[in-house]
Design a protein around this motif. Structure first.
Motif, PDB file in Angstrom:
ATOM      1  N   CYS A 153       0.864  -1.196   0.000  1.00 52.86           N
ATOM      2  CA  CYS A 153       0.000   0.000   0.000  1.00 52.86           C
ATOM      3  C   CYS A 153       0.891   1.233   0.000  1.00 52.86           C
ATOM      4  O   CYS A 153       1.904   1.271   0.695  1.00 52.86           O
ATOM      5  CB  CYS A 153      -0.896   0.002   1.239  1.00 52.86           C
ATOM      6  SG  CYS A 153      -1.706   1.591   1.533  1.00 52.86           S
ATOM      7  N   LYS A 154       0.502   2.256  -0.764  1.00 58.27           N
ATOM      8  CA  LYS A 154       1.371   3.413  -0.937  1.00 58.27           C
ATOM      9  C   LYS A 154       1.173   4.469   0.159  1.00 58.27           C
ATOM     10  O   LYS A 154       1.866   5.474   0.194  1.00 58.27           O
ATOM     11  CB  LYS A 154       1.137   4.067  -2.309  1.00 58.27           C
ATOM     12  CG  LYS A 154       1.050   3.074  -3.484  1.00 58.27           C
ATOM     13  CD  LYS A 154       2.309   2.266  -3.648  1.00 58.27           C
ATOM     14  CE  LYS A 154       2.238   1.248  -4.766  1.00 58.27           C
ATOM     15  NZ  LYS A 154       1.337   0.108  -4.582  1.00 58.27           N
ATOM     16  N   HIS A 155       0.187   4.284   1.033  1.00 58.93           N
ATOM     17  CA  HIS A 155      -0.089   5.261   2.092  1.00 58.93           C
ATOM     18  C   HIS A 155      -0.061   6.683   1.515  1.00 58.93           C
ATOM     19  O   HIS A 155       0.684   7.563   1.973  1.00 58.93           O
ATOM     20  CB  HIS A 155       0.897   5.081   3.258  1.00 58.93           C
ATOM     21  CG  HIS A 155       0.717   3.757   3.941  1.00 58.93           C
ATOM     22  ND1 HIS A 155      -0.201   3.546   4.938  1.00 58.93           N
ATOM     23  CD2 HIS A 155       1.281   2.553   3.700  1.00 58.93           C
ATOM     24  CE1 HIS A 155      -0.177   2.279   5.305  1.00 58.93           C
ATOM     25  NE2 HIS A 155       0.711   1.651   4.570  1.00 58.93           N
ATOM     26  N   CYS A 156      -0.914   6.847   0.488  1.00 58.51           N
ATOM     27  CA  CYS A 156      -0.933   8.073  -0.324  1.00 58.51           C
ATOM     28  C   CYS A 156      -1.148   9.337   0.519  1.00 58.51           C
ATOM     29  O   CYS A 156      -1.860   9.307   1.526  1.00 58.51           O
ATOM     30  CB  CYS A 156      -2.073   8.019  -1.332  1.00 58.51           C
ATOM     31  SG  CYS A 156      -2.171   6.501  -2.268  1.00 58.51           S
ATOM     32  N   ALA A 159      -5.383  10.010  -0.066  1.00 56.72           N
ATOM     33  CA  ALA A 159      -5.827   8.614  -0.134  1.00 56.72           C
ATOM     34  C   ALA A 159      -7.324   8.582  -0.441  1.00 56.72           C
ATOM     35  O   ALA A 159      -8.149   8.879   0.418  1.00 56.72           O
ATOM     36  CB  ALA A 159      -5.532   7.915   1.182  1.00 56.72           C
ATOM     37  N   ALA A 160      -7.644   8.189  -1.679  1.00 61.28           N
ATOM     38  CA  ALA A 160      -9.061   8.165  -2.082  1.00 61.28           C
ATOM     39  C   ALA A 160      -9.832   7.116  -1.286  1.00 61.28           C
ATOM     40  O   ALA A 160     -11.024   7.283  -1.033  1.00 61.28           O
ATOM     41  CB  ALA A 160      -9.158   7.886  -3.576  1.00 61.28           C
ATOM     42  N   CYS A 161      -9.152   6.048  -0.874  1.00 60.28           N
ATOM     43  CA  CYS A 161      -9.833   5.013  -0.084  1.00 60.28           C
ATOM     44  C   CYS A 161     -10.435   5.635   1.172  1.00 60.28           C
ATOM     45  O   CYS A 161     -11.562   5.347   1.559  1.00 60.28           O
ATOM     46  CB  CYS A 161      -8.854   3.890   0.273  1.00 60.28           C
ATOM     47  SG  CYS A 161      -7.451   4.431   1.264  1.00 60.28           S
ATOM     48  N   VAL A 178      -2.122   5.363   6.489  1.00 60.25           N
ATOM     49  CA  VAL A 178      -3.562   5.137   6.311  1.00 60.25           C
ATOM     50  C   VAL A 178      -3.894   3.728   6.803  1.00 60.25           C
ATOM     51  O   VAL A 178      -3.283   2.755   6.351  1.00 60.25           O
ATOM     52  CB  VAL A 178      -3.948   5.280   4.820  1.00 60.25           C
ATOM     53  CG1 VAL A 178      -5.438   5.027   4.621  1.00 60.25           C
ATOM     54  CG2 VAL A 178      -3.565   6.662   4.303  1.00 60.25           C
ATOM     55  N   CYS A 195      -9.183   3.179  -4.908  1.00 64.47           N
ATOM     56  CA  CYS A 195      -7.710   3.146  -4.833  1.00 64.47           C
ATOM     57  C   CYS A 195      -7.106   3.121  -6.240  1.00 64.47           C
ATOM     58  O   CYS A 195      -7.393   2.211  -7.015  1.00 64.47           O
ATOM     59  CB  CYS A 195      -7.255   1.906  -4.057  1.00 64.47           C
ATOM     60  SG  CYS A 195      -5.463   1.670  -4.123  1.00 64.47           S
ATOM     61  N   PRO A 196      -6.269   4.093  -6.593  1.00 63.81           N
ATOM     62  CA  PRO A 196      -5.713   4.123  -7.954  1.00 63.81           C
ATOM     63  C   PRO A 196      -4.671   3.035  -8.205  1.00 63.81           C
ATOM     64  O   PRO A 196      -4.256   2.843  -9.336  1.00 63.81           O
ATOM     65  CB  PRO A 196      -5.086   5.521  -8.060  1.00 63.81           C
ATOM     66  CG  PRO A 196      -4.820   5.928  -6.655  1.00 63.81           C
ATOM     67  CD  PRO A 196      -5.844   5.259  -5.797  1.00 63.81           C
ATOM     68  N   TYR A 197      -4.243   2.342  -7.145  1.00 60.00           N
ATOM     69  CA  TYR A 197      -3.224   1.294  -7.298  1.00 60.00           C
ATOM     70  C   TYR A 197      -3.800  -0.120  -7.183  1.00 60.00           C
ATOM     71  O   TYR A 197      -3.048  -1.096  -7.282  1.00 60.00           O
ATOM     72  CB  TYR A 197      -2.152   1.451  -6.220  1.00 60.00           C
ATOM     73  CG  TYR A 197      -1.390   2.742  -6.270  1.00 60.00           C
ATOM     74  CD1 TYR A 197      -0.323   2.913  -7.139  1.00 60.00           C
ATOM     75  CD2 TYR A 197      -1.729   3.800  -5.433  1.00 60.00           C
ATOM     76  CE1 TYR A 197       0.385   4.095  -7.175  1.00 60.00           C
ATOM     77  CE2 TYR A 197      -1.026   4.997  -5.460  1.00 60.00           C
ATOM     78  CZ  TYR A 197       0.028   5.135  -6.328  1.00 60.00           C
ATOM     79  OH  TYR A 197       0.732   6.317  -6.356  1.00 60.00           O
ATOM     80  N   VAL A 199      -4.973  -1.617  -4.446  1.00 58.69           N
ATOM     81  CA  VAL A 199      -4.365  -2.219  -3.259  1.00 58.69           C
ATOM     82  C   VAL A 199      -5.403  -2.841  -2.319  1.00 58.69           C
ATOM     83  O   VAL A 199      -5.375  -4.040  -2.033  1.00 58.69           O
ATOM     84  CB  VAL A 199      -3.528  -1.170  -2.489  1.00 58.69           C
ATOM     85  CG1 VAL A 199      -3.137  -1.685  -1.115  1.00 58.69           C
ATOM     86  CG2 VAL A 199      -2.290  -0.791  -3.277  1.00 58.69           C
ATOM     87  N   VAL A 200      -6.332  -2.028  -1.832  1.00 62.09           N
ATOM     88  CA  VAL A 200      -7.241  -2.490  -0.772  1.00 62.09           C
ATOM     89  C   VAL A 200      -8.295  -3.422  -1.370  1.00 62.09           C
ATOM     90  O   VAL A 200      -8.696  -3.272  -2.517  1.00 62.09           O
ATOM     91  CB  VAL A 200      -7.875  -1.264  -0.049  1.00 62.09           C
ATOM     92  CG1 VAL A 200      -8.764  -0.457  -0.966  1.00 62.09           C
ATOM     93  CG2 VAL A 200      -8.627  -1.681   1.205  1.00 62.09           C
ATOM     94  N   LYS A 211      -5.785  -4.117   4.255  1.00 63.86           N
ATOM     95  CA  LYS A 211      -4.565  -3.703   3.546  1.00 63.86           C
ATOM     96  C   LYS A 211      -3.466  -3.441   4.567  1.00 63.86           C
ATOM     97  O   LYS A 211      -3.733  -3.474   5.782  1.00 63.86           O
ATOM     98  CB  LYS A 211      -4.825  -2.445   2.710  1.00 63.86           C
ATOM     99  CG  LYS A 211      -5.082  -1.229   3.569  1.00 63.86           C
ATOM    100  CD  LYS A 211      -5.050   0.030   2.769  1.00 63.86           C
ATOM    101  CE  LYS A 211      -4.806   1.227   3.680  1.00 63.86           C
ATOM    102  NZ  LYS A 211      -3.451   1.303   4.182  1.00 63.86           N
TER     103      LYS A 211
HETATM  104  S1  SF4 Z   1      -5.310   1.634  -0.279  1.00 62.45           S
HETATM  105 FE1  SF4 Z   1      -4.801   2.647  -2.222  1.00 62.45          FE
HETATM  106  S2  SF4 Z   1      -5.646   4.764  -2.015  1.00 62.45           S
HETATM  107 FE2  SF4 Z   1      -5.561   3.859   0.055  1.00 62.45          FE
HETATM  108  S3  SF4 Z   1      -3.578   4.583   0.875  1.00 62.45           S
HETATM  109 FE3  SF4 Z   1      -3.216   2.506  -0.012  1.00 62.45          FE
HETATM  110  S4  SF4 Z   1      -2.558   2.907  -2.126  1.00 62.45           S
HETATM  111 FE4  SF4 Z   1      -3.452   4.843  -1.368  1.00 62.45          FE
END
Ligand code: SF4
Ligand code: SF4
Length: 340
Positions: A153-156, A159-161, A178, A195-197, A199-200, A211
């Motif tokens: 997870c990128k911990h943006c 974070a759209a999630c 996150v 999530c744009p990646y 991940v979750v 995640k």
């Molecule tokens: S689940 Fe996706 S959007 Fe949420 S913090 Fe991780 S990479 Fe970012």
């Protein structure tokens, strides 16, 4: 920047996109520690999967299938509700930057070398007498290379999630990471497409979204996350994000100096589409090669302007309806006047 002065400067900004220097402060954490993150240097990953195992063990994540995928040694395939670290194996017919061209192994006595075991002299140990030298390509380079990368997870920064979670199960910690709270998540799954990646994900067995938490429980106890602790090559580095970014920039420079021209950073830039990632990477090829989106954008970026446009459209509609009623009232008023 924390507290009231920090929050007042948020007025008038699109809080869902752009550079964001104090994610924890803006989430209401006053006097918080520096933002923590991961720098994953894939150039030193050996694909041992210690990170995957340590993550599973520490977080008590259930097994989710150990299949023969046909994708090299990758048997976990991708991140998911029960795979919070995923080590990708990519085989490429492409040499590393420092591959020695057409080394002739013809005069190497393989059996004699093997009989020396671990006592092989250093100058001979550098030779790999396992196969004939491959023919050089047009540019004089040879080889097949393996790219290994431990994804997470990128911990943006944006974070759209977290933005779309209707229950508040996803939250920003004081470390800027996150985290999903299992007991508050209702399993609606809104976070999954946000999530744009990719991940979750929701785990069918318990109906909850899961995640990487960047080992929130360990951070609280002053420990580093389990994957970083277990990584034998320091491919996964944990620490204050600013320090990691400096370290990563120096590492890329070093690799370029050594001739690894393809080395580049991914997710380190606070000006990118997600405001920079809390977990970023040093890659040896294009992000797409590793299954990463080349130009990720927080999926909620345009929500403020969408709401503005929706509001303007609603006002226009209301104005039109009011004008029609007013016109009708005028007509019936004139008719009534004529009848009198
Ligand atoms: S689940 Fe996706 S959007 Fe949420 S913090 Fe991780 S990479 Fe970012
Ligand atoms: S990141 Fe570290 S622990 Fe994970 S596979 Fe690579 S070398 Fe092993």
């Amino acid at each position: 920047m924390t507290g009231t002065s920090g929050r007042s400067s948020l007025i008038g900004r699109n809080l869902l996109a752009g550079a964001e220097p104090d994610v924890a402060g803006d989430a209401g954490h006053q006097g918080h520690p520096p933002r923590a993150g991961f720098f994953t240097d894939t150039s030193v990953c050996i694909g041992c999967k210690a990170c995957e195992v340590a993550c599973k063990e520490w977080n008590a994540i259930p097994e989710d299938g150990l299949d023969f995928t046909g994708m090299s040694f990758d048997n976990t395939q991708g991140l998911g509700a029960s795979t919070w670290r995923h080590v990708a194996f990519i085989e490429q017919n492409k040499p590393l930057g420092r591959t020695e061209v057409a080394v002739d192994h013809g005069d190497v006595d393989v059996l004699a070398l093997a009989s020396q075991g671990s006592g092989t002299p250093v100058e001979q140990a550098a030779i790999t007498p396992t196969s004939p030298a491959p023919a050089p390509s047009q540019d004089g380079q040879t080889g097949l290379r393996w790219l290994m990368a431990s994804d997470v997870c990128k911990h943006c920064t944006h974070a759209a999630c977290l933005d779309v979670c209707p229950t508040g199960a996803l939250f920003r910690t004081e470390f800027g990471t996150v985290v999903v709270q299992d007991d508050i998540c209702n399993g609606c799954g809104y976070c999954v497409p946000a999530c744009p990646y990719g991940v979750v994900d929701v785990r069918p067995e318990d109906g909850g979204a899961h995640k990487c938490t960047l080992c929130y429980d360990r951070l609280g106890a002053g420990q580093e996350p389990a994957c970083a602790k277990a990584c034998p090559t320091d491919s996964i580095q944990f620490g204050p994000l600013d320090e990691l970014r400096e370290r990563a920039a120096a590492r890329v420079e070093e690799l370029h100096r050594l001739g690894v021209e393809d080395a580049r950073l991914y997710g380190h830039d606070p000006e990118d589409g997600v405001g920079g990632d809390g977990a970023f990477f040093l890659l040896l090829d294009e992000p797409e090669v590793y299954g990463l989106p080349p130009d990720p954008v927080v999926t909620t970026r345009d929500l403020p302007s969408m709401w503005r446009h929706a509001g303007a459209a609603a006002l226009t509609l209301l104005g039109g309806v009011a004008a029609v009623f007013a016109a009708q009232a005028g007509v019936s008023g004139r008719r009534t006047g004529r009848r009198r």
